[in-house]
Scaffold this motif. Structure first.
Motif, PDB file in Angstrom:
ATOM      1  N   PRO A  15       0.749  -1.297   0.315  1.00 56.40           N
ATOM      2  CA  PRO A  15      -0.310  -0.607   0.333  1.00 56.40           C
ATOM      3  C   PRO A  15       1.204   1.091  -0.532  1.00 56.40           C
ATOM      4  N   PRO A  16       0.321   2.349  -0.418  1.00 60.54           N
ATOM      5  CA  PRO A  16       0.986   3.744  -0.182  1.00 60.54           C
ATOM      6  C   PRO A  16       1.455   4.447   0.567  1.00 60.54           C
ATOM      7  N   LYS A  17       1.887   4.926   0.410  1.00 61.85           N
ATOM      8  CA  LYS A  17       1.588   5.756   2.479  1.00 61.85           C
ATOM      9  C   LYS A  17       1.061   7.278   1.686  1.00 61.85           C
ATOM     10  N   VAL A  18       0.219   7.642   2.408  1.00 63.85           N
ATOM     11  CA  VAL A  18      -1.480   8.908   2.657  1.00 63.85           C
ATOM     12  C   VAL A  18      -0.672   9.424   3.717  1.00 63.85           C
ATOM     13  N   ARG A  19      -1.595  11.227   2.972  1.00 64.63           N
ATOM     14  CA  ARG A  19      -1.871  11.412   4.193  1.00 64.63           C
ATOM     15  C   ARG A  19      -3.040  11.411   4.875  1.00 64.63           C
ATOM     16  N   GLU A  20      -4.673  11.232   4.135  1.00 60.87           N
ATOM     17  CA  GLU A  20      -5.015  11.265   4.109  1.00 60.87           C
ATOM     18  C   GLU A  20      -5.520  10.448   5.359  1.00 60.87           C
ATOM     19  N   ASP A  21      -6.096  10.791   6.577  1.00 62.06           N
ATOM     20  CA  ASP A  21      -6.503   9.676   7.459  1.00 62.06           C
ATOM     21  C   ASP A  21      -7.897   8.915   7.505  1.00 62.06           C
ATOM     22  N   ASN A  22      -8.823   9.269   6.620  1.00 57.02           N
ATOM     23  CA  ASN A  22      -9.802   8.464   6.448  1.00 57.02           C
ATOM     24  C   ASN A  22      -9.441   7.274   5.230  1.00 57.02           C
ATOM     25  N   VAL A  23      -8.599   6.955   4.991  1.00 55.99           N
ATOM     26  CA  VAL A  23      -8.534   6.168   3.530  1.00 55.99           C
ATOM     27  C   VAL A  23      -7.558   4.615   3.798  1.00 55.99           C
ATOM     28  N   LYS A  24      -8.106   3.762   4.082  1.00 57.87           N
ATOM     29  CA  LYS A  24      -7.546   2.794   5.024  1.00 57.87           C
ATOM     30  C   LYS A  24      -7.472   1.914   3.890  1.00 57.87           C
ATOM     31  N   PHE A  25      -6.316   0.728   3.405  1.00 57.05           N
ATOM     32  CA  PHE A  25      -6.253   0.165   2.367  1.00 57.05           C
ATOM     33  C   PHE A  25      -6.096  -1.397   3.146  1.00 57.05           C
ATOM     34  N   ILE A  26      -6.807  -2.146   2.432  1.00 56.99           N
ATOM     35  CA  ILE A  26      -7.044  -3.766   2.804  1.00 56.99           C
ATOM     36  C   ILE A  26      -5.944  -4.401   1.619  1.00 56.99           C
ATOM     37  N   SER A  27      -5.421  -5.575   1.910  1.00 57.09           N
ATOM     38  CA  SER A  27      -4.609  -6.415   1.649  1.00 57.09           C
ATOM     39  C   SER A  27      -5.036  -7.622   0.875  1.00 57.09           C
ATOM     40  N   LEU A  28      -5.037  -6.976  -0.075  1.00 56.28           N
ATOM     41  CA  LEU A  28      -5.775  -8.381  -1.307  1.00 56.28           C
ATOM     42  C   LEU A  28      -4.562  -9.381  -2.156  1.00 56.28           C
ATOM     43  N   SER A  29      -4.785 -10.400  -2.209  1.00 55.31           N
ATOM     44  CA  SER A  29      -4.112 -11.420  -3.770  1.00 55.31           C
ATOM     45  C   SER A  29      -5.015 -10.936  -4.895  1.00 55.31           C
ATOM     46  N   LEU A  30      -3.949 -11.934  -5.738  1.00 53.58           N
ATOM     47  CA  LEU A  30      -4.586 -12.022  -7.168  1.00 53.58           C
ATOM     48  C   LEU A  30      -5.284 -13.386  -7.058  1.00 53.58           C
ATOM     49  N   GLY A  31      -4.820 -14.370  -6.271  1.00 49.06           N
ATOM     50  CA  GLY A  31      -6.595 -15.548  -5.446  1.00 49.06           C
ATOM     51  C   GLY A  31      -7.286 -14.349  -5.528  1.00 49.06           C
ATOM     52  N   ASP A  32      -7.609 -13.542  -4.312  1.00 44.93           N
ATOM     53  CA  ASP A  32      -8.469 -13.229  -3.864  1.00 44.93           C
ATOM     54  C   ASP A  32      -9.198 -12.017  -5.435  1.00 44.93           C
ATOM     55  N   VAL A  33      -8.740 -11.191  -5.638  1.00 40.68           N
ATOM     56  CA  VAL A  33      -9.023 -11.025  -7.405  1.00 40.68           C
ATOM     57  C   VAL A  33      -9.867 -12.068  -7.839  1.00 40.68           C
ATOM     58  N   GLU A  34      -9.702 -13.393  -8.460  1.00 41.42           N
ATOM     59  CA  GLU A  34     -10.360 -14.688  -9.238  1.00 41.42           C
ATOM     60  C   GLU A  34     -11.025 -14.723  -8.617  1.00 41.42           C
ATOM     61  N   GLU A  35     -10.625 -14.726  -6.682  1.00 42.11           N
ATOM     62  CA  GLU A  35     -11.998 -15.656  -6.082  1.00 42.11           C
ATOM     63  C   GLU A  35     -12.923 -14.409  -5.824  1.00 42.11           C
ATOM     64  N   LYS A  36     -12.951 -13.169  -6.411  1.00 41.72           N
ATOM     65  CA  LYS A  36     -14.116 -11.772  -5.676  1.00 41.72           C
ATOM     66  C   LYS A  36     -14.155 -12.014  -4.782  1.00 41.72           C
ATOM     67  N   SER A  37     -13.140 -11.736  -4.462  1.00 40.60           N
ATOM     68  CA  SER A  37     -13.639 -11.775  -2.505  1.00 40.60           C
ATOM     69  C   SER A  37     -12.315 -10.146  -2.164  1.00 40.60           C
ATOM     70  N   PHE A  38     -13.159  -9.618  -3.393  1.00 40.35           N
ATOM     71  CA  PHE A  38     -13.318  -8.589  -2.334  1.00 40.35           C
ATOM     72  C   PHE A  38     -14.339  -7.340  -1.855  1.00 40.35           C
ATOM     73  N   ARG A  39     -15.416  -7.753  -1.741  1.00 44.20           N
ATOM     74  CA  ARG A  39     -16.587  -7.006  -2.120  1.00 44.20           C
ATOM     75  C   ARG A  39     -16.766  -6.028  -0.415  1.00 44.20           C
ATOM     76  N   ASP A  40     -15.848  -5.853   0.117  1.00 47.35           N
ATOM     77  CA  ASP A  40     -16.375  -5.197   1.518  1.00 47.35           C
ATOM     78  C   ASP A  40     -15.390  -3.845   1.186  1.00 47.35           C
ATOM     79  N   VAL A  41     -14.780  -3.325  -0.497  1.00 45.78           N
ATOM     80  CA  VAL A  41     -13.991  -2.671  -0.492  1.00 45.78           C
ATOM     81  C   VAL A  41     -14.335  -1.707  -1.131  1.00 45.78           C
ATOM     82  N   ASP A  42     -14.410  -0.046  -1.673  1.00 46.43           N
ATOM     83  CA  ASP A  42     -14.043   1.000  -2.363  1.00 46.43           C
ATOM     84  C   ASP A  42     -13.918   0.978  -3.878  1.00 46.43           C
TER      85      ASP A  42
END
Length: 124
Positions: A15-42
């Motif tokens: 994840p990049p370093k950001v100045r904003e406090d309201n941005v949260k990064f959630i680590s994913l793998s490409l396996g998560d992408v393939e399995e569509k396991s990213f439903r709780d992100v924007d």
């Protein structure tokens, strides 16, 4: 994103370093992408080092049908590398727009460039 809530971004890679406090990064793998396991992100960001693999045919349908935007960071190739099952990253056209981010969502693609196309801490 809920009004007044945190922006939750799934990210494949560091994840990049950001100045904003309201941005949260959630680590994913490409396996998560393939399995569509990213439903709780924007949105889902994919870092440059993962782009050749992220352009494999098995992911194209995921991007095309996703309910959240996919953002490809610092891609040298056009967006078609990611949504065309017949096209590999290596064989896709090189992007001439100079965009730092290219994205795909809801049958539309978009690009965002850095100020003066300079990749520095200040412009990112």
């Amino acid at each position: 994103m809920t009004p007044g809530g945190n922006l939750k971004i799934g990210i494949v890679g560091a994840p990049p370093k950001v100045r904003e406090d309201n941005v949260k990064f959630i680590s994913l793998s490409l396996g998560d992408v393939e399995e569509k396991s990213f439903r709780d992100v924007d949105a889902v960001f994919i870092n440059k080092n993962y782009l050749p693999e992220a352009a494999e045919a098995k992911y194209a349908k995921v991007y095309l049908e996703s309910l959240v935007p996919f953002i490809f960071i610092n891609s040298e190739k056009v967006y078609l590398a990611f949504i065309d099952e017949e096209l590999s990253y290596e064989d896709a056209h090189t992007s001439k727009a100079g965009d730092y981010l290219i994205g795909y969502f809801n049958h539309k693609y978009f690009g965002l460039s850095l100020y003066n196309h300079q990749n520095t801490k200040k412009t990112i």
